[in-house]
Design a protein around this motif. Structure first.
Motif, short mmCIF file in Angstrom:
data_model
loop_
_atom_site.label_atom_id
_atom_site.label_comp_id
_atom_site.label_asym_id
_atom_site.label_seq_id
_atom_site.Cartn_x
_atom_site.Cartn_y
_atom_site.Cartn_z
N TRP A 59 -25.55 -13.39 -4.31
CA TRP A 59 -24.78 -12.44 -3.70
C TRP A 59 -23.35 -12.82 -3.73
O TRP A 59 -23.09 -13.93 -3.23
CB TRP A 59 -25.40 -12.42 -2.14
N PRO A 60 -22.38 -12.02 -4.34
CA PRO A 60 -21.10 -12.43 -4.59
C PRO A 60 -20.47 -12.30 -2.99
O PRO A 60 -20.70 -11.56 -2.23
CB PRO A 60 -20.52 -11.45 -5.26
N ASP A 61 -19.50 -13.34 -3.02
CA ASP A 61 -18.87 -13.24 -1.81
C ASP A 61 -18.15 -12.03 -1.33
O ASP A 61 -18.08 -11.70 0.12
CB ASP A 61 -17.96 -14.49 -1.61
N ASP A 62 -17.60 -11.46 -2.32
CA ASP A 62 -16.89 -10.16 -1.88
C ASP A 62 -17.68 -8.76 -1.99
O ASP A 62 -17.07 -7.79 -1.94
CB ASP A 62 -15.53 -10.03 -2.76
N MET A 63 -18.95 -9.11 -2.13
CA MET A 63 -19.73 -7.67 -2.13
C MET A 63 -20.10 -7.24 -0.78
O MET A 63 -20.70 -7.92 0.18
CB MET A 63 -21.08 -8.07 -2.90
N THR A 64 -20.05 -5.95 -0.60
CA THR A 64 -20.27 -5.24 0.85
C THR A 64 -21.81 -5.21 0.63
O THR A 64 -22.33 -4.75 -0.40
CB THR A 64 -19.35 -4.11 1.04
N VAL A 65 -22.42 -4.60 1.95
CA VAL A 65 -23.58 -4.20 1.95
C VAL A 65 -23.94 -2.92 1.38
O VAL A 65 -24.67 -2.49 0.93
CB VAL A 65 -24.27 -4.19 3.51
N ASP A 66 -22.63 -2.12 1.31
CA ASP A 66 -22.95 -0.71 0.55
C ASP A 66 -22.72 -0.72 -0.88
O ASP A 66 -23.78 -0.31 -1.58
CB ASP A 66 -21.83 0.32 1.04
N GLN A 67 -22.06 -1.90 -1.41
CA GLN A 67 -22.07 -1.97 -2.86
C GLN A 67 -23.63 -2.58 -3.14
O GLN A 67 -24.25 -2.21 -4.24
CB GLN A 67 -21.01 -3.07 -2.97
N TYR A 125 -25.56 10.35 3.91
CA TYR A 125 -24.85 8.96 3.61
C TYR A 125 -23.82 9.31 2.24
O TYR A 125 -23.79 8.55 1.69
CB TYR A 125 -25.78 7.87 3.05
N LYS A 126 -23.10 10.41 2.46
CA LYS A 126 -22.48 10.99 1.27
C LYS A 126 -21.25 10.04 0.97
O LYS A 126 -21.10 9.75 -0.18
CB LYS A 126 -21.61 12.37 1.79
N PRO A 127 -20.56 9.29 1.92
CA PRO A 127 -19.46 8.38 1.59
C PRO A 127 -20.01 7.27 0.65
O PRO A 127 -19.56 6.80 -0.36
CB PRO A 127 -19.09 7.89 2.92
N LEU A 128 -21.46 6.86 0.76
CA LEU A 128 -21.97 5.76 -0.14
C LEU A 128 -22.04 6.29 -1.40
O LEU A 128 -21.85 5.53 -2.35
CB LEU A 128 -23.24 5.27 0.42
N PHE A 129 -22.73 7.70 -1.63
CA PHE A 129 -23.15 8.12 -2.74
C PHE A 129 -21.87 8.56 -3.56
O PHE A 129 -21.82 8.56 -4.79
CB PHE A 129 -24.16 9.18 -2.74
N LEU A 130 -20.56 8.95 -2.78
CA LEU A 130 -19.57 9.33 -3.58
C LEU A 130 -18.88 8.32 -4.39
O LEU A 130 -18.02 8.42 -5.33
CB LEU A 130 -18.64 9.87 -2.79
N GLN A 131 -19.23 6.98 -4.13
CA GLN A 131 -18.94 5.85 -5.02
C GLN A 131 -19.81 5.37 -6.08
O GLN A 131 -19.67 4.31 -6.81
CB GLN A 131 -18.58 4.69 -4.05
N LEU A 132 -21.03 5.93 -6.17
CA LEU A 132 -22.03 5.60 -7.16
C LEU A 132 -21.48 5.55 -8.46
O LEU A 132 -22.08 4.47 -9.16
CB LEU A 132 -23.26 6.41 -6.96
N ASP A 133 -20.68 6.37 -9.04
CA ASP A 133 -20.19 6.46 -10.40
C ASP A 133 -19.25 5.50 -10.76
O ASP A 133 -18.75 5.26 -11.74
CB ASP A 133 -19.79 7.81 -10.86
N ASN A 134 -18.57 4.78 -9.48
CA ASN A 134 -17.49 3.64 -9.85
C ASN A 134 -18.53 2.21 -9.95
O ASN A 134 -18.40 1.34 -9.49
CB ASN A 134 -16.76 3.65 -8.52
N PHE A 135 -18.81 2.28 -11.56
CA PHE A 135 -19.60 1.27 -11.64
C PHE A 135 -19.00 -0.15 -11.62
O PHE A 135 -19.72 -1.13 -11.32
CB PHE A 135 -20.15 1.26 -13.12
N VAL A 141 -29.88 1.41 -5.31
CA VAL A 141 -30.31 2.61 -5.81
C VAL A 141 -30.11 2.77 -7.41
O VAL A 141 -31.12 3.47 -7.91
CB VAL A 141 -29.10 3.62 -5.20
N LEU A 142 -29.20 2.57 -8.09
CA LEU A 142 -29.14 2.47 -9.59
C LEU A 142 -30.19 1.95 -10.14
O LEU A 142 -30.73 2.35 -11.15
CB LEU A 142 -27.73 1.57 -10.01
N VAL A 143 -30.68 0.55 -9.68
CA VAL A 143 -31.86 -0.13 -10.23
C VAL A 143 -32.90 0.82 -9.87
O VAL A 143 -33.90 1.03 -11.07
CB VAL A 143 -31.83 -1.57 -9.79
N THR A 144 -33.29 1.09 -8.91
CA THR A 144 -34.37 1.97 -8.48
C THR A 144 -34.55 3.41 -9.42
O THR A 144 -35.62 3.40 -9.91
CB THR A 144 -34.49 2.37 -7.14
N GLU A 145 -33.58 3.97 -9.46
CA GLU A 145 -33.50 5.12 -10.50
C GLU A 145 -33.74 4.88 -11.68
O GLU A 145 -34.28 5.55 -12.50
CB GLU A 145 -32.23 5.91 -10.01
N GLU A 146 -33.25 3.70 -12.11
CA GLU A 146 -33.37 3.38 -13.62
C GLU A 146 -34.81 3.10 -14.08
O GLU A 146 -35.44 3.47 -14.84
CB GLU A 146 -32.47 2.04 -13.99
#
Length: 267
Positions: free
Chosen positions: A113-121, A70-80, A127-132
């Protein structure tokens, strides 16, 4: 080895065994050598209850999922600005207080859930919350309670959570992270969500199916585990949102900007 991190001789032995496995399989961890320090590896040792075979499989899959599957999903992880949208809007959050067993409580609330939020977001936010949550040793050893408020789960969400998306989420979060979701409390499961659950439940791991706990109008069983004095009013508790939720969560994630930038660069 950092002796301050290791709590027992057993833990030290397990850590050394895992480090030896990493050394023998170094090609699988290429570019992530910087990440695999004692503190990081201990997450897997403790999270998998000192069963090194399971810990090593989870660790390998943790890296593989991010580098390849799932590399494409994680490549955007630092785009907060994108990856934390679900946290900043309250769709994914953490309660300030713990359950009766001192477990951290993560909340997913479809009302926010924001109207413009994708399932990848959404997945990135989780992921960010779980790792925290890893930063607490009690989470490593005792796990996390997950509350999912489905009051506003609608047709638009049903269309998002296709079988492949559900499979992706299970693959990322269930066995391949050093954290255990002890129970998944499903609040207000309506007819639309039941369509999703009926379609995916036969394909879920048996341990996951057993931990799905629906609560319709009667939440008395939930309150036995998570007292109402620890819950927000919106979840049937006694607290207002400011007292109920961890309001420093986003700030702590943003403080790790350099970490996530380096992580993404290593993919």
């Amino acid at each position: 080895m950092d002796s301050k991190l290791v709590g027992s001789a057993k833990e030290e032995k397990c850590l050394e065994e895992l480090k030896e496995i990493v050394k023998k399989n170094s090609e699988e961890f290429e570019n992530f050598e910087w990440l695999l320090d004692d503190k990081f590896l201990l997450h897997f040792v403790r999270g998998k209850k000192y069963k090194i075979a399971k810990a090593s499989i989870a660790l390998k899959n943790y890296i593989r999922i991010r580098k390849h599957q799932y590399k494409p999903l994680f490549l955007q992880l630092d785009n907060f600005e994108e990856s934390t949208i679900g946290i900043r809007n309250g769709a994914v959050s953490v309660l300030r207080h713990r359950d009766a067993f001192e477990r951290t409580i993560v909340v997913i609330n479809f009302t926010f859930w924001p109207d413009d939020m994708t399932v990848d977001q959404f997945t990135q936010a989780l992921v960010l919350v779980t790792e925290e949550c890893w930063n607490c040793q009690k989470v490593e050893t005792q796990g996390v309670q997950l509350i999912v408020d489905l009051c506003s789960f609608g047709w638009n969400h049903l269309k998002m959570f296709t079988p492949s998306v559900v499979y992706k989420c299970v693959n990322i979060f269930w066995n391949n992270m050093p954290i255990r979701y002890k129970n998944i409390h499903l609040l207000n499961p309506g007819s639309i969500f039941e369509i999703l659950l009926k379609g995916i439940k036969p394909f879920l791991p048996s341990t996951l199916r057993e931990r799905l706990l629906p609560h319709s109008t009667d939440c008395s069983e939930l309150y036995k585990v998570i007292p109402q004095e620890n819950l927000p009013i919106s979840l049937g508790g006694d607290l207002d949102d400011e007292d109920a939720y961890d309001t420093e969560l986003v700030k702590r994630i943003y403080a790790k900007t350099e970490y996530y930038q380096r992580f993404v660069q290593s993919l």
